[in-house]
Structure formats: structure tokens, C-alpha cells
Enzyme design. Sequence first.
Site, short mmCIF file in Angstrom:
data_model
loop_
_atom_site.label_atom_id
_atom_site.label_comp_id
_atom_site.label_asym_id
_atom_site.label_seq_id
_atom_site.Cartn_x
_atom_site.Cartn_y
_atom_site.Cartn_z
N SER A 29 0.84 -1.19 0.00
CA SER A 29 0.00 0.00 0.00
C SER A 29 0.87 1.24 0.00
CB SER A 29 -0.94 -0.03 1.21
OG SER A 29 -1.94 0.96 1.09
N ASN A 30 0.31 2.38 0.34
CA ASN A 30 1.07 3.63 0.38
C ASN A 30 0.50 4.53 1.46
OD1 ASN A 30 -1.06 5.43 -0.84
ND2 ASN A 30 -0.83 3.92 -2.47
#
Length: 222
Positions: A29-30
Site C-alpha cells: 500500500s502507500n
Amino acid sequence: AANPSLTGKTVVITAGPTREALDPVRFLSNHSSGKMGFALAAAARRAGAEVTLIAGPVSLATPPGVKRIDVVDSREMRDAAERAADLCDLFIAAAAVADFRPATVAEQKIKKQDDSEEDVVALVKNPDIVAGIAARSSRRPFTVGFAAETEKVLEHARGKLVRKKLDLIIANDVSTEDGGFDSDRNAVTVIDSTGSETLPPALKTELAERLIEIIAARAFAQ
Ligand code: C5P
């Protein structure tokens, strides 16, 4: 102040990160917080629109009067966006969609191999959600994207505007103090085929009001 610039319009906004599963307990993810997309949804609603917010995993309250659809990974976000876009006048892609996902999702938690110091994860490209919507030949909404860049900001953003066939792109220098993923503030330049307009750094909530005004004027000016 009330600004009914989007009365009668239907707006769909993607926001937040996506999570791409690696195994039952891990994901890629980020750091996207979703703040910009949620602020845009609130501003569009205040401007009189019917708003659907397609949100990745974030910890933000749903803005009043906004319909929210929660998704986890990029393909769920794509499916929800494609469905919602069929009935919309304006599509704004503010989500930080993961560019890649693991090629396979392990059914069981992946084990460390005691004898090796490195491992390799094969990745495959995720669908480009906003490009898919902008490429439509029918039921195509006015389509807006974001470009978060760390260098050659305007040049890279213009490239994305053209490549993804967007009507408008909001360029965002994420290398500065006054911008970025987890920040409450942002500094942006609005770009379309006719030129660009740089807005002064401001709170994302304030910026969202201004962006919605600009977008409404370009998308729906008679
Ligand atoms: O190519 P890049 O990820 O920088 O493009 C950013 C713009 O494209 C944003 O508006 C983002 O929401 C959108 N995007 C998307 N689907 C992807 C990747 C980006 O809708 N898979």
C-alpha cells in the site's frame, strides 16, 4: 458561502490508498490519507452535487450528505468506479491507487525461508481506473485526475493529462513542506489543454472549495 455551481450534477470521487494482498495477513500500500479526496467530496456536496465517494482504507469520517462506498484493492475500486461513472457528470480520481499488485495471493501466510537472506515478489500492473473512464466513447463524464510529482511537476502532469486523455489534471508537488500525502496542506497547479493556473498553498479543505469552483466552471460553463 453556498455555491450551487454543481446543482443537479452527479459527481464520483475516488480517494485514499488501495491495499494489494500478498497473503492473508500482508499487503502492499502507500501513505495516502484520503484527505484531499474527502475534502473534494465535501466541497462538491456543498456545491449542490449528488456525490459518491469511493474510498480505499482510510480513517476519515464520511462528509455529510455524501454516499460512500468502501473498497480495499484496486480492482474493487475499478469495479465500483466503473459502475458509479455510468451515471455521473464529473469523475475526479484523487485515489493513490497502487501501481502494482502481487501476481499471486498466497492462500497461507508466507513463511520465511531460514536459509535465504532475500526473496522476490512478482508484481503485475493494476488497471488504470481514471484512464479507463476517460477512454470511454459513451457515458463519458468530465474526467479529472491528480498528479503527485517530486520533480518536473508541470511537465510530468501535462504528460499524464495527454496520456490518460483527461479533461483536467491537478498537479501536486509532494517534495515540498506544503504538500504531500499525509499533510493537511497542499499546493497545486490546475492544468488543462488551454493552460495552467497555480493556486497558493492552503489547507486541503480550502483548496477543495476552490478546485470544485474551477472544475465546475470548466466542466459545465454554458
Ligand atoms: O500515473 P499516476 O498514478 O501518477 O496518475 C495519477 C492519477 O491517475 C490520479 O488521478 C490517480 O487517482 C489515477 N490513477 C488511477 N488508477 C491507477 C493509477 C492512477 O485512477 N491505477
